[in-house]
Design a protein around this motif. Structure first.
Motif, mmCIF file in Angstrom:
data_model
loop_
_atom_site.group_PDB
_atom_site.id
_atom_site.type_symbol
_atom_site.label_atom_id
_atom_site.label_comp_id
_atom_site.label_asym_id
_atom_site.label_seq_id
_atom_site.Cartn_x
_atom_site.Cartn_y
_atom_site.Cartn_z
ATOM 1 N N THR A 1 0.851 -1.185 0.000
ATOM 2 C CA THR A 1 0.000 0.000 0.000
ATOM 3 C C THR A 1 0.888 1.236 0.000
ATOM 4 O O THR A 1 1.793 1.355 0.847
ATOM 5 C CB THR A 1 -0.913 0.020 1.225
ATOM 6 N N GLY A 2 0.639 2.132 -0.954
ATOM 7 C CA GLY A 2 1.491 3.296 -1.072
ATOM 8 C C GLY A 2 0.708 4.590 -1.218
ATOM 9 O O GLY A 2 -0.444 4.601 -1.684
ATOM 10 N N PHE A 3 1.339 5.681 -0.806
ATOM 11 C CA PHE A 3 0.746 7.028 -0.924
ATOM 12 C C PHE A 3 1.806 7.957 -1.482
ATOM 13 O O PHE A 3 2.970 7.919 -1.066
ATOM 14 C CB PHE A 3 0.281 7.532 0.433
ATOM 15 N N ALA B 1 5.388 7.310 0.392
ATOM 16 C CA ALA B 1 5.466 6.374 1.517
ATOM 17 C C ALA B 1 4.746 5.090 1.146
ATOM 18 O O ALA B 1 3.746 5.102 0.412
ATOM 19 C CB ALA B 1 4.853 6.986 2.773
ATOM 20 N N HIS B 2 5.251 3.994 1.645
ATOM 21 C CA HIS B 2 4.560 2.723 1.412
ATOM 22 C C HIS B 2 4.884 1.751 2.531
ATOM 23 O O HIS B 2 5.923 1.848 3.205
ATOM 24 C CB HIS B 2 4.940 2.120 0.060
ATOM 25 N N LYS C 1 8.900 -7.518 5.685
ATOM 26 C CA LYS C 1 8.109 -6.295 5.625
ATOM 27 C C LYS C 1 9.036 -5.110 5.405
ATOM 28 O O LYS C 1 10.096 -5.015 6.023
ATOM 29 C CB LYS C 1 7.308 -6.100 6.916
ATOM 30 N N VAL C 2 8.624 -4.199 4.515
ATOM 31 C CA VAL C 2 9.375 -2.982 4.236
ATOM 32 C C VAL C 2 8.473 -1.782 4.465
ATOM 33 O O VAL C 2 7.401 -1.676 3.848
ATOM 34 C CB VAL C 2 9.905 -2.965 2.788
ATOM 35 N N ASP C 3 8.871 -0.899 5.354
ATOM 36 C CA ASP C 3 8.222 0.397 5.549
ATOM 37 C C ASP C 3 9.204 1.463 5.090
ATOM 38 O O ASP C 3 10.339 1.522 5.567
ATOM 39 C CB ASP C 3 7.854 0.614 7.022
ATOM 40 N N GLN C 4 8.751 2.320 4.190
ATOM 41 C CA GLN C 4 9.662 3.272 3.568
ATOM 42 C C GLN C 4 8.988 4.624 3.371
ATOM 43 O O GLN C 4 7.838 4.700 2.933
ATOM 44 C CB GLN C 4 10.133 2.717 2.213
ATOM 45 N N VAL C 5 9.722 5.687 3.701
ATOM 46 C CA VAL C 5 9.273 7.063 3.465
ATOM 47 C C VAL C 5 10.386 7.778 2.716
ATOM 48 O O VAL C 5 11.552 7.729 3.124
ATOM 49 C CB VAL C 5 8.957 7.802 4.781
ATOM 50 N N GLN C 6 10.013 8.461 1.629
ATOM 51 C CA GLN C 6 10.990 9.173 0.819
ATOM 52 C C GLN C 6 10.474 10.576 0.510
ATOM 53 O O GLN C 6 9.317 10.748 0.100
ATOM 54 C CB GLN C 6 11.261 8.431 -0.498
ATOM 55 N N LEU C 7 11.325 11.543 0.697
ATOM 56 C CA LEU C 7 11.002 12.932 0.409
ATOM 57 C C LEU C 7 11.990 13.441 -0.628
ATOM 58 O O LEU C 7 13.206 13.318 -0.446
ATOM 59 C CB LEU C 7 11.075 13.779 1.679
ATOM 60 N N HIS C 8 11.456 14.013 -1.717
ATOM 61 C CA HIS C 8 12.296 14.482 -2.809
ATOM 62 C C HIS C 8 11.948 15.922 -3.144
ATOM 63 O O HIS C 8 10.775 16.315 -3.095
ATOM 64 C CB HIS C 8 12.111 13.617 -4.065
ATOM 65 N N GLY C 9 12.958 16.670 -3.523
ATOM 66 C CA GLY C 9 12.744 18.038 -3.952
ATOM 67 C C GLY C 9 13.597 18.375 -5.155
ATOM 68 O O GLY C 9 14.721 17.894 -5.294
ATOM 69 N N THR C 10 13.028 19.202 -6.046
ATOM 70 C CA THR C 10 13.750 19.666 -7.222
ATOM 71 C C THR C 10 13.642 21.189 -7.275
ATOM 72 O O THR C 10 12.529 21.744 -7.187
ATOM 73 C CB THR C 10 13.156 19.061 -8.509
ATOM 74 N N TYR C 11 14.790 21.864 -7.417
ATOM 75 C CA TYR C 11 14.791 23.321 -7.473
ATOM 76 C C TYR C 11 15.576 23.771 -8.702
ATOM 77 O O TYR C 11 16.737 23.399 -8.881
ATOM 78 C CB TYR C 11 15.432 23.916 -6.216
ATOM 79 N N ARG C 12 14.917 24.569 -9.550
ATOM 80 C CA ARG C 12 15.543 25.061 -10.766
ATOM 81 C C ARG C 12 16.277 26.358 -10.461
ATOM 82 O O ARG C 12 15.670 27.368 -10.097
ATOM 83 C CB ARG C 12 14.499 25.319 -11.833
ATOM 84 N N LEU C 13 17.559 26.320 -10.642
ATOM 85 C CA LEU C 13 18.362 27.528 -10.443
ATOM 86 C C LEU C 13 18.312 28.422 -11.665
ATOM 87 O O LEU C 13 18.511 29.643 -11.566
ATOM 88 C CB LEU C 13 19.821 27.132 -10.160
#
Length: 1020
Positions: A397-399, A415-416, A482-494
């Motif tokens: 299950t992922g969000f 997250a999943h 079991k795998v619980d994972q949270v990932q946060l990503h950001g992209t910034y254009r200079l």
């Protein structure tokens, strides 16, 4: 002056041009929700319209794959579905083998299940589902089994061969991202249904008693649509398939034991074997022997259910939420019949006309190409009936939330929680075996001068009055991850040509592997010989089951294959145990009905077995800078750094033992087992840099260079605390065995350099060449350490055993040795006769407490970090379309070399660091397509490779010999909506052979068969 056509590849801003996954996803009509592609997707500009792109047909699929390869940063290859819900192969692993540098391992049904990339084995390739790390419930291994996933809902496969700061660690060979459809990324409603009938010719090569249905069904469906002005999207897909297949194997069950020459010279005795028994016996180096030969036929029934539901909500153009759930259930049941003869380390003959044991030397190792065992006509020939049943269930299950904060900043949270569990799926456990023995085998000779192991046993014939059940095991295996994972990503254009990417990730992985085996070695029999004469045993021609393997028709081969019935054997064994106490239990009363039923059933829990639990917590942080140089020759540069920290806690329940018992002719068991539990910890942290550079030399020629560092984590089975002893591994003259682990093992570390050039000389056509170099350190090796344990002695030693040898009984005559001890020392401490009904075959117990017994030596297999070496290779691939004729061809060849080789000139206890999976591989695919027809013919070949470093409990090699397979598919369209499809697999009807240090050391010959699928797909 700039090249005149460069601009057509730079019509987008540089930062958009540098988003390979976003561009490939557009061409595939979907955008992944995972970590690998999310930050690139967010950078897409408004003019990237999905409305003009329709992915259909073989050529369009190849066009999309070419675009992915050409526009990516780093080296990326992929496969895109010809249409949503229609992947080009019936199996994901078999699709990936078409990619340069990718080869597959096949399971017992002949299907591809695990992948090796550039010579790096399956456990070191990271598999993601929409950018998320997936759990694998395959015991102590990390390798992902693609046989659990149907291909119907998969829209693309992406194989990242170079290190990327944004990718999760673990993929030294490659990071493989499996992508599924997202409804808001598709500009139309999609509804389709497909049906297939699978016909497997291998079933016809099985005995009638275990044959399954030759024809089995497959059905799949897909629905995807968007509502409320495309602010809400729903996608649902599902598939069900059932397959019956046959697998026939002629093999050696306990491998080939390799030991140094310790005594003897040419023409003299060796370990008590008369010189006349030996021909061409070596005077130096190493000598081998095999313990047995086995012929097995297996019916395998696989039932697979896959499904996925996706709900998307986009309240604005800047914000999108995705919730999805993936379900995969794979049930595998099989029934097997095996006939086998046990030799032990016997160099008998040439008595009674049997030929002498004859040796052939390869390097420093000499193998008995003819190995003879002389028996008195009462030796046991085994016929086992077995059932295996497991069910694997994956729930994920992922969000995902993607937010375009501004024109410059994009943020994504993913997250999943995912769990995979493999558990027993039968009242008899995951593995259940009952041995029926025929006690009239005489002189037996093995010939290893053919591909097929030829057994000659004159006089052997079925006699129901000479049969009894001698052994059984009912085993339960559990694997839960079991795998619980949270990932946060950001992209910034200079700016137009600059972009920063950053991310933070947390992963918690819990792995449990448990096993309990209700094993009984009643080699003296459950009741007297003849007590199973009412159990029907069918007889077939043994060579007929192995007709594809050269040598199976040898005139020396014993011709009969015996087929007993599992249920009938178990029922009769339960009755017998109520009248005759099982010999493995020693003296005492027969069993009650309840006790007898429990004796032939799996144990109710895992408290008396092994239970291994590992928790792995990882924290990651990465940053990456992307820059485009608008120069005479346009260039792109990406520089990244990833920080990875991992903590490990490993707990294991193992069994300790207090005694030993030589309870049957060949068998020594450990007794007095009690469970113990212990915990160990470990940790490591790494900084992992990566650099990708590419340049457009001309409008059609691109060159690349990449450097990156990655790690490969140890298998869970290598990180266990405590020593696990095999209670049934002892023999009357062979060491016991065991294993242990170490959670403080360092990961395998690889520094990778890639150089490549790609020439796109026409539309959809190109040639490419790439060289890769991996410097591997802290390689995982296996060493075998000999150890003894207090209270565990070798019963086949001491005063009584020495007296039997002094009386002239040879060391390879355990039955006579036991009889001598029973006749002369019964009633002495440690010696007890339990059945004297046959004076020539006394049954009873000889304990390790007998006078003068020496400690039983155990070979303990231990993992360790060893020295490193290099992996280097060359990839050549091409694709050519013959204008508008509809014809096309593609192919590739991969050369791989490494210093991490197995040393064949060594003993079974030597430390080895051979890298599993190293081999050359090649593919050639031709196709034709027009508005109605699509035809594809594919050939895949893999050269010989090291498949395993450990065979049984020793450190021996298992080599898989070169193998090729021819597949074809034919499609016909009725209008726009209906397509008929025929898939033809393994047309060359190949077989897979494995050997040890030399080709005469046959380990396995697996024969399956051709497979045909006929189906239709209708799109509404």
């Amino acid at each position: 002056m700039k090249h005149p056509q460069i601009s057509k590849f730079r019509r987008q801003p540089a930062h958009a041009r540098l988003n390979p996954v976003a561009l490939a996803s557009t061409l595939a009509l979907l955008t992944g929700a995972g970590a690998v592609q999310a930050q690139q997707a967010a950078a897409a500009t408004p003019n990237q319209s999905l409305e003009t792109v329709v992915v259909t047909g073989i050529r369009k699929s190849l066009d999309s794959a070419v675009t992915l390869k050409r526009e990516s940063r780093g080296l990326v290859d992929g496969i895109v579905a010809e249409d949503i819900g229609k992947f080009p192969d019936t199996n994901l692993a078999e699709s990936m083998q078409r990619i340069a540098g990718v080869s597959i391992d096949r399971n017992n049904s002949g299907e591809g299940s695990k992948v090796t990339v550039r010579g790096v084995g399956p456990e070191f390739n990271m598999v993601l589902l929409n950018g998320r790390q997936m759990p694998t419930s395959s015991g102590g291994a990390r390798a992902f089994d693609f046989a659990n996933l149907a291909s119907d809902a998969v829209s693309a496969l992406e194989v990242y061969k170079t290190a990327r700061a944004s990718s999760p660690t673990g993929g030294i060979g490659a990071t493989i991202n499996v992508k599924t459809a997202r409804p808001l990324d598709v500009r139309e409603r999609i509804a389709s249904i497909g049906v297939k009938v699978n016909s497997d010719a291998s079933v016809s090569r099985l005995p009638d008693e275990i044959k399954g249905d030759k024809l089995t069904p497959e059905i799949s469906g897909l629905y995807s649509d968007a509502f409320a002005d495309r602010t809400i999207g729903i996608a649902i897909n599902g598939s069900y398939s059932k397959r019956n297949s046959g697998s026939n194997n002629a093999f050696t069950g306990n491998g080939w034991q390799t030991q140094p020459i310790t005594n003897g010279t040419a023409g003299t005795a060796y370990d008590g074997v008369p010189a006349s028994n030996l021909k061409n016996f070596p005077t130096s180096g190493f000598v081998t022997h095999t313990n047995d030969v086995r012929y097995r036929v297996t019916n395998l029934e696989r039932e697979r259910l896959n499904g996925q539901a996706v709900l998307q909500f986009a309240p604005s153009k800047a914000l999108k939420f995705t919730l999805d759930h993936t379900l995969a259930i794979n049930s595998v049941k099989s029934r097997a019949i095996e006939n086998s003869a046990w030799f032990g380390p016997s160099y008998s003959g040439p008595l009674n006309g049997a030929p002498p044991t004859t040796f052939v030397r390869t390097g420093d190792v000499s193998d008995p190409i003819i190995q003879t065992a002389t028996w008195d006509g009462t030796h046991d020939y085994a016929m086992y009936a077995a059932q295996f049943a497991t069910k694997t269930k994956l729930n994920s299950t992922g969000f995902n939330a993607a937010w375009k904060v501004s024109e410059a900043l994009n943020i994504e949270l993913d997250a999943h929680s995912s769990k995979s569990k493999t558990s027993p799926d039968s009242p008899y456990g995951s593995n259940s075996v009952i041995d029926l023995a025929l006690f009239n085998q005489g002189n037996t000779t093995m010939y290893y001068d053919q591909k097929f192991p030829v057994m000659s046993s004159p006089g052997l014939a079925y006699d129901s009055n000479k049969t009894t059940v001698t052994g059984s095991q009912f085993q339960n295996d559990l694997s839960d991850q079991k795998v619980d994972q949270v990932q946060l990503h950001g992209t910034y254009r200079l700016g137009t040509d600059d972009k920063l990417l950053a991310g933070l990730g947390f992963t918690k992985l819990n792995n449990r592997t448990a096993s309990v085996n209700n094993f009984h070695g009643d080699w003296g029999g459950i009741g007297p010989q003849g007590s199973f004469k009412n159990v029907n045993v069918s007889q077939y021609s043994l060579p007929s089951f192995f007709s594809r393997i050269p040598g199976s028709g040898d005139s020396r081969q014993f011709q009969t294959f015996f087929v007993p019935d599992f249920d009938a054997l178990r029922a009769q064994a339960i009755k017998n145990a109520q009248s005759f106490r099982p010999t493995s239990l020693g003296a005492g009363a027969p069993l009650t009905k309840a006790e007898a039923e429990a004796y032939f059933s799996p144990l109710p829990d895992y408290t008396s077995g092994s239970d291994w639990r590992t928790t792995e917590k990882s924290t990651s942080l990465y940053g990456q800078w992307d820059h485009s140089f608008d120069t005479e020759m346009p260039m792109n540069l990406s520089v990244g750094l990833r920080y990875e920290r991992t903590k490990i806690e490993s707990s294991s329940q193992v069994t300790s033992y207090s005694g030993t018992n030589w309870y049957a002719e060949n068998e020594v068991s450990l007794t007095g087992g009690t469970s113990t539990f212990g915990t160990k910890t470990g940790s490591y942290k790494y900084f992992l840099p990566s650099i990708d550079w590419d340049m457009d030399v001309t409008s059609n020629l691109k060159v690349r260079a990449s450097y990156g560092v990655n790690i490969g984590r140890p298998n869970f089975g290598d990180m266990l605390g405590g020593i696990s002893l095999n209670p049934n591994s002892g023999r009357y003259n062979i060491h016991g065995s065991g294993s242990t682990g170490d959670p403080a093992l360092k990961p395998l570390k690889s520094k990778n350099l890639d150089l490549s050039a790609e020439y796109y000389y026409a539309k959809s056509s190109y040639v490419a060449a790439g060289a890769f170099y991996k410097k591997v350190t802290d390689f995982f090796s296996k060493k075998v350490v000999q150890a003894t344990f207090a209270g565990l002695n070798q019963p086949a030693s001491g005063q009584y055993y020495d007296a039997a040898r002094a009386a002239g009984i040879a060391a390879d005559k355990p039955k006579l040795l036991r009889n001598y001890i029973f006749q002369n020392y019964n009633g002495r401490p440690g010696v007890k006769v339990t059945d004297a009904s046959d004076p020539t075959f006394l049954k009873g117990d000889i304990l390790g407490s007998v006078a003068g017994a020496q400690p039983l030596v155990f070979d303990i297999t231990t993992p360790s970090n060893g020295d490193g070496d290099t992996i280097k290779g060359l990839e050549l691939n091409f694709q050519h379309m013959f204008g508008s004729t509809g014809f096309g061809v593609s192919g590739n060849y991969t050369f791989v070399r490494s210093g991490l080789k197995f040393n064949n000139n060594s003993s079974s206890t030597s430390t080895q660091s051979g890298l599993v999976g190293i081999s050359d591989s090649a593919n050639l695919v031709g196709f034709y397509e027009n508005d109605v027809w699509s035809v594809r013919l594919a050939y895949n070949w893999r050269d010989e490779f090291l498949a395993a470093r450990v065979n049984g409990d020793a450190n021996d090699p298992v080599y898989t010999e070169p193998f090729g397979q021819v597949d074809a598919s034919i499609g016909y369209k009725f209008g726009k909506n209906l397509t008929l499809q025929v898939d033809l697999l393994n047309l060359n009807d190949g077989y897979i052979r494995q050997h040890g240090r030399s080709k005469s050391e046959v380990l396995s010959n697996v024969q399956t068969g051709r497979r045909y699928l006929i189906g239709a797909r209708y799109r509404f």
